[in-house]
Design an enzyme around this catalytic site. Sequence first.
Site, PDB file in Angstrom:
ATOM      1  N   THR A  87      -8.981   0.614   8.377  1.00  0.00           N
ATOM      2  CA  THR A  87      -9.469   0.988   9.708  1.00  0.00           C
ATOM      3  C   THR A  87     -10.455  -0.040  10.268  1.00  0.00           C
ATOM      4  OG1 THR A  87      -9.123   3.301   9.138  1.00  0.00           O
ATOM      5  CG2 THR A  87     -10.584   2.875  10.997  1.00  0.00           C
ATOM      6  N   HIS A  95     -10.012   4.106  -2.190  1.00  0.00           N
ATOM      7  CA  HIS A  95      -9.363   4.206  -0.866  1.00  0.00           C
ATOM      8  C   HIS A  95     -10.377   4.707   0.153  1.00  0.00           C
ATOM      9  CE1 HIS A  95      -4.998   3.579  -1.728  1.00  0.00           C
ATOM     10  NE2 HIS A  95      -5.528   3.543  -2.927  1.00  0.00           N
ATOM     11  N   GLY A  96     -10.011   4.541   1.429  1.00  0.00           N
ATOM     12  CA  GLY A  96     -10.872   5.063   2.489  1.00  0.00           C
ATOM     13  C   GLY A  96     -12.193   4.335   2.582  1.00  0.00           C
ATOM     14  N   ASP A 154       0.852  -1.194   0.000  1.00  0.00           N
ATOM     15  CA  ASP A 154       0.000   0.000   0.000  1.00  0.00           C
ATOM     16  C   ASP A 154       0.899   1.260   0.000  1.00  0.00           C
ATOM     17  OD1 ASP A 154      -2.500   1.206   0.030  1.00  0.00           O
ATOM     18  OD2 ASP A 154      -2.771   1.064   2.196  1.00  0.00           O
ATOM     19  N   HIS A 155       0.315   2.420  -0.201  1.00  0.00           N
ATOM     20  CA  HIS A 155       1.011   3.718  -0.275  1.00  0.00           C
ATOM     21  C   HIS A 155       2.498   3.682   0.053  1.00  0.00           C
ATOM     22  CE1 HIS A 155      -2.783   5.925  -0.501  1.00  0.00           C
ATOM     23  NE2 HIS A 155      -3.241   5.020   0.345  1.00  0.00           N
TER      24      HIS A 155
HETATM   25  P1  13P Z   1      -9.621   2.991   5.588  1.00  0.00           P
HETATM   26  O1  13P Z   1      -8.584   3.009   6.677  1.00  0.00           O
HETATM   27  O2  13P Z   1     -10.516   4.160   5.625  1.00  0.00           O
HETATM   28  O3  13P Z   1     -10.352   1.688   5.570  1.00  0.00           O
HETATM   29  O4  13P Z   1      -8.843   3.111   4.190  1.00  0.00           O
HETATM   30  C1  13P Z   1      -7.974   2.099   3.784  1.00  0.00           C
HETATM   31  C2  13P Z   1      -7.126   2.501   2.644  1.00  0.00           C
HETATM   32  O5  13P Z   1      -7.538   3.222   1.768  1.00  0.00           O
HETATM   33  C3  13P Z   1      -5.755   1.960   2.613  1.00  0.00           C
HETATM   34  O6  13P Z   1      -4.983   2.524   1.603  1.00  0.00           O
END
Ligand code: 13P
Length: 285
Positions: free
Chosen positions: A232, A207-208, A82-83
Amino acid sequence: MPVVSLKETLDRAFAERYGVPAINIVNDLSIQAVLQAAAEQRSPLIIQTSVKTVKMYGRDQLHAIFSAFARDADVPVSLHLDHCPDRAVISSCLEGGWNSVLFDAHELDVAENLRQTTEVVAEARRSGASVEGEIEGIQGVEDDLGSDEASVQQTLEVAVDFITRTGVDCFAPAIGNAHGQYSSAPVLDHQRVTDLVEATGIPMALHGGTGLSKEQFQDLIARGCAKVNISTALKEAYMKSSLEFLRGAEEKGKWDPPSLFKHQSAAVVEMAREHMRLFGSSGRA
Ligand code: 13P
């Protein structure tokens, strides 16, 4: 061997319009739990690792843990970084067996980001790995990376030019989404997903994911978000189930670690299972 290329998994999901859960794991227990949910649900799965988790374990140790569990999975699984803004970590993970990376160079200007992402794509192709690209920061700090500042959106032309010239396999647009829990219901620019998909023909990464509604997920997946990121929700399932169990252990004066692990694992399996059903990936493996 069920470890498959991210592109293969995403291209099918994109064509059939379902979302593949891309879940950030934090340790061996969470790897095992999300794999268990995928096996039960017959769902493809993307296991994501943050740079922080790679550094916490060490690349080879983390990869060995992943392989030990994924080897026996009979559903398609990809391992994605990831990122990651750091080229050295990108190269190290590609050499160490990750078959997909998000080169997150949104802090560079777009021209330099494009130049370096093109290099990362060439590097990844040498081992058959896939690349996700990003030119706009996703709001919210996660695993020590990112910022709480609102994202700066690039124009559609700039994003389309970046995608076509770099040859990335999927793209992470900023559409009003954010990492972490939303403090108020997010208003998402869903039309941008449609515009990007129509102009490029590649899947988008959403994302998110934590905190979006069922309707938002389903609408964005139908528009072409074939990779849906969840971090999260796993952290909360893990930590809250731990807290609940430990409170009970204290009350009873009974301290049995395997019972704690079982409780944590059940919470993570349930969280992953719900998302697989919601994203329509259940039954697709
Ligand atoms: P959340 O933490 O909001 O689930 O997002 C995860 C994410 O986009 C990881 O790159």
